[in-house]
Design a protein around this motif. Sequence first.
Motif, PDB file in Angstrom:
ATOM      1  N   THR B  84       0.925  -1.188   0.144  1.00  0.00           N
ATOM      2  CA  THR B  84      -0.082  -0.031  -0.155  1.00  0.00           C
ATOM      3  C   THR B  84       0.998   1.124  -0.005  1.00  0.00           C
ATOM      4  O   THR B  84       1.958   1.289   0.845  1.00  0.00           O
ATOM      5  CB  THR B  84      -0.889  -0.023   1.196  1.00  0.00           C
ATOM      6  N   ARG B  85       0.814   1.998  -1.249  1.00  0.00           N
ATOM      7  CA  ARG B  85       1.556   3.329  -1.243  1.00  0.00           C
ATOM      8  C   ARG B  85       1.638   4.059   0.039  1.00  0.00           C
ATOM      9  O   ARG B  85       0.480   4.479   0.347  1.00  0.00           O
ATOM     10  CB  ARG B  85       1.271   3.972  -2.382  1.00  0.00           C
ATOM     11  N   ASP B 104       1.375   0.818  -4.995  1.00  0.00           N
ATOM     12  CA  ASP B 104       0.344  -0.009  -4.607  1.00  0.00           C
ATOM     13  C   ASP B 104       0.334  -1.255  -5.317  1.00  0.00           C
ATOM     14  O   ASP B 104       0.429  -1.400  -6.494  1.00  0.00           O
ATOM     15  CB  ASP B 104      -0.847   0.623  -4.922  1.00  0.00           C
ATOM     16  N   VAL B 108      -4.982  -3.659  -4.938  1.00  0.00           N
ATOM     17  CA  VAL B 108      -5.326  -2.112  -4.027  1.00  0.00           C
ATOM     18  C   VAL B 108      -5.750  -1.040  -4.973  1.00  0.00           C
ATOM     19  O   VAL B 108      -6.719  -0.192  -4.603  1.00  0.00           O
ATOM     20  CB  VAL B 108      -3.860  -2.080  -3.185  1.00  0.00           C
ATOM     21  N   ALA B 109      -4.761  -0.950  -6.132  1.00  0.00           N
ATOM     22  CA  ALA B 109      -5.101   0.213  -6.832  1.00  0.00           C
ATOM     23  C   ALA B 109      -6.432   0.070  -7.420  1.00  0.00           C
ATOM     24  O   ALA B 109      -7.110   1.092  -7.543  1.00  0.00           O
ATOM     25  CB  ALA B 109      -3.882   0.330  -7.944  1.00  0.00           C
ATOM     26  N   ARG B 112      -9.004   1.241  -4.849  1.00  0.00           N
ATOM     27  CA  ARG B 112      -8.857   2.695  -4.792  1.00  0.00           C
ATOM     28  C   ARG B 112      -9.696   3.269  -5.740  1.00  0.00           C
ATOM     29  O   ARG B 112     -10.650   4.044  -5.570  1.00  0.00           O
ATOM     30  CB  ARG B 112      -7.653   3.060  -5.110  1.00  0.00           C
TER      31      ARG B 112
END
Lengths: 479, 486, 102
Positions: B84-85, B104, B108-109, B112
Amino acid sequence: MAASSAYEAVIGLEVHTQLLTRSKIFCGCANAFGAPPNHHVCPVCMGMPGVLPVFNRRVLELTIRVGLTAHSQIAERSVFARKNYFYPDLPKGYQISQYERPLCVGGYIEVPGADGAPRKIRLTRIHIEEDAGKNIHRPEASLVDFNRSGAPLLEIVSEPDLHSAEEAAAYLRELRAMLRYLEVSDGNMEEGSFRCDANVSVRPRGASELGAKTEIKNLNSFKFVEKAINHEIARQTAVLQAGGKVEQQTHLWDAEREETRPMRSKEYAHDYRYFPEPDLPELQAPPGLVEAIRAQTPEVPSARRARYARDFGLSAYAIEVLTQEREVGDYFEALIKAGVHHKAAANWTMSEVLRAANASDQPLIRAIPAAAQTATLLKLVEQNRISLNGAKTAFAAMCKSGQDAAATVSALGLAQVSDEAAIAEACDLVLSTETDKVAEYRAGHEKLFGFFVGRVMKTTQGKANPKVVNEVLKRKLAP
Amino acid sequence: MNNELFRLTISQAQAALRRREFSAVELTRACLERISAVEPKLNAFLTVAESEALIQAAAADRRLANGAPALCGIPIGIKDIFATRGMRTTCASRILENFVPPFDATVVARLREAGAVFPGKLNMDEFAMGSSTENSAFGPTRNPYDLARVPGGSSGGSAAAVAADECLAALGTDTGGSIRQPAALCGVVGIKPTYSRVSRYGVVAFASSLDQVGPLTKTVRDSAIMMRALAGVDPRDSTCSARPVPDYEAALNGEIKNLRIGVPKEFFVEGMQPVVDSAVRAALKRLEADGAAVGEISLPHSQYAVATYYLIATAEASANLARYDGVRYGLRAEADDLSELYGRTRAQGFGPEVKRRIMLGTFALSSGYYDAYYLKAQRVRTLIRRDFEAAFGACDVIVTPTSPTTAFRLGEKTQDPLQMYLSDIFTISVNLAGLPALSMPCGYDGNGLPIGLQIIGPAFGEGVILRVADALERSAPVPRRRPAAV
Amino acid sequence: MPVRMAETKIGLDGVRHVARLARLELDAEQEARLQHDLSAILEYIEKLNELDLGGVEPTAQVGEAGTPMRDDVVTNQPAAEAALANAPAREGFWFKVPKIIE
């Protein structure tokens, strides 16, 4: 310092060469030399947790080009493998390489032998892998740069077909020239884009089994390759002669002390635990790709050498010089195409072109005038409109200025005077001021003729056509 | 209702958010308050990102005002194995305790992009190696049905958090059962998709040829919604399939007439808790009542799956975990030379189970043992795959228990790695074959602990699995029981 | 701990060799424990020897064959600080490690 006649050296070479791609093999970072440390990096080539490789198509194309040229079999399916070892410049703790199923299998490279006849050096394999980063060593610590990590590499492995350091060097020169001809690699040894490890063993002459071998790493110039191999042959021969046994070892070439020494740090690195890379499905060349590449593959040095001998009847030496670099031969041929006789084109390329190119830090194509301009210059010589020396002066000036031939010749006032009346006037002037020498000449001291020619040329600032000067002087000096 | 928004499913919350019955911020706040309330008991979260989640929720509310994407405003927990960035990603290991990824993971991206809200990162077995979440370097997670028991693993934090309503859904990963077994032990739905269906980019690798990403949810419908958001081609993952992603939710029509359900005889033998056996058989009866045809099949090589798995998974892991060397990121031990740097960093950074598996995997690949261990395991893997291919000639889905027992006690198996490995006996062969499988609750034992049922499908058969699971969920005789302990 | 000693499938020397390959520093107690655990697991794995695997090809991957390929295009901008942000030790733009002896 070759092996004494009772022993024979057996040498195989592993060459690593970086491919001329824009981006790295498994990520979109620039494949570029010379940036500040750790600039061309991303999570993938830094081996961060969770990253995955995606293969660069260009690497496949360039490798097939090399494989076809080297007469290798191109595998329809090849497999990536992980080679496991720990080293600070290896971010993932493994290198993605190929092991059991490389892309290119077998093949050979033709190398000019000592007698001039081509000799085939067989290849074991050519496979694709990723480069590691670079360590530099300081007294207190080592520093690591990952710019090179993930640069595409070919490993080209030869069979143990080589028997002397000279032969090994000839093979490397040929291979390097081939890769440069194919525009696959720049072959730059100083920057590390062409690196060599040598496997050297020595056995009693006539024996069929191979002796224990030493792997020598870190050979980053042709000179070191020859020196290191010779050193190793001598060392192993001495061991054998003393009744000893050669140990299988990895040595590092120490360029400063000019000797090989065993490596200490990789003592556990011998078990690489290769296994198939699960993050990359097998590599399959798209249908038709191999044939398309075959159709586009440029001429290689061995073919060009044969053609130059056949078409131009050049000497072995001239062929060697003209084919070592592709651009040199290309330039030579461009001169012929522009109408220059092949003898004149060969001489000019070997002397003036190479001199100018070597003096410049630019690539050849930018260091010297376009072939059409040089051809114009050489035609002026042929037509006696300028002297050969004048042409050399003009050529040197053109290299610097980028001006064309006609403008340069006229700006430098190099046009040759062939007008007999004007030359006769100059001769009269010289003979009238050198009356003593004229008398000596007429008394039989004929060697003075050259002196008079020199004076006339000086008076005309070198522009007089020497042939005409000769004729006029002969006539005027006749008793 | 507003004070218990955290109890909602994704599909309920989706509809309500679109009707603006409450805001994404309110829903997120409800989950964050629930987290504060139950975390002291559960330890499901390794990182709670309260302010970040509220910022995401506020952004989701703006998007909800004008036609929002599927998961807009839905709080979803992320197993701490996903990069996770800008948010710490530890993999429950000391060696990554302070690692903050600059990128990410693809899933996860995607979440988002779909408007999801991330309340935080979830506990797990270190590097996903374990079946109880006791191997976390940051303490075990507890089962919300009984705090003395494990939630399963390795995605134990994900399963516990969803079961305890700390988030509406969670991301997990499954290498040998790590989504399905904790889903079973915590009474939630978890799906391990077909290998290659979901991108692995940014998922800290355990065993690359086995790892898959999947959701843990409260209902089958929610799993269908999540699968649609997660699945699909990713140019960053060379093993990720380019097949189009179907609308899984649209296929949940309750229709299973004439569907052939295979029950492997090898999965109903020794060591199984009788109540698990009877619960699964009762569920099969309900499927039959709905018109499905249930028949016995055979997976003769499944008894070799655990041995095969522990060679292949550990071999791959031994390479995947070589990057934790103290050079570029993560823990670095004090050391005078390079050899010490490696040996000590890895000794201090990895827990005992991770070391055990690195050792086994290194051994299985080492010179002289490769053929007898690693290569042999790969050959058995072929036989296990063939078993499934043959079975799917005779049935559409396979139904088994997910785990031979309900949740076991903390510490019960920690001293015997092999017993721990055997708790994945029903899930592991599915990973070896690369197939999709789902676990869902199918009853409770005498202690009120959930029992899990596994539905296995052919490659890319997520649709049919979800359809059968949905039918079973509809015919459930009793509703899902809330966890007693929280 | 008191254990039924599994038939020893790996010796202490073997454990030490593997630990060196894996770069894990172990104390004597850990070595003994790992010897026990690995032996037990390897004994269980002996089960695979019951199978006749003649002519059975190995399976290394279960995804689709044929690796996808990307175009040779530079898509990443230089990002030294992002790369170095997690560095345990650095000097300028370099990562720093204890001195390497070759």
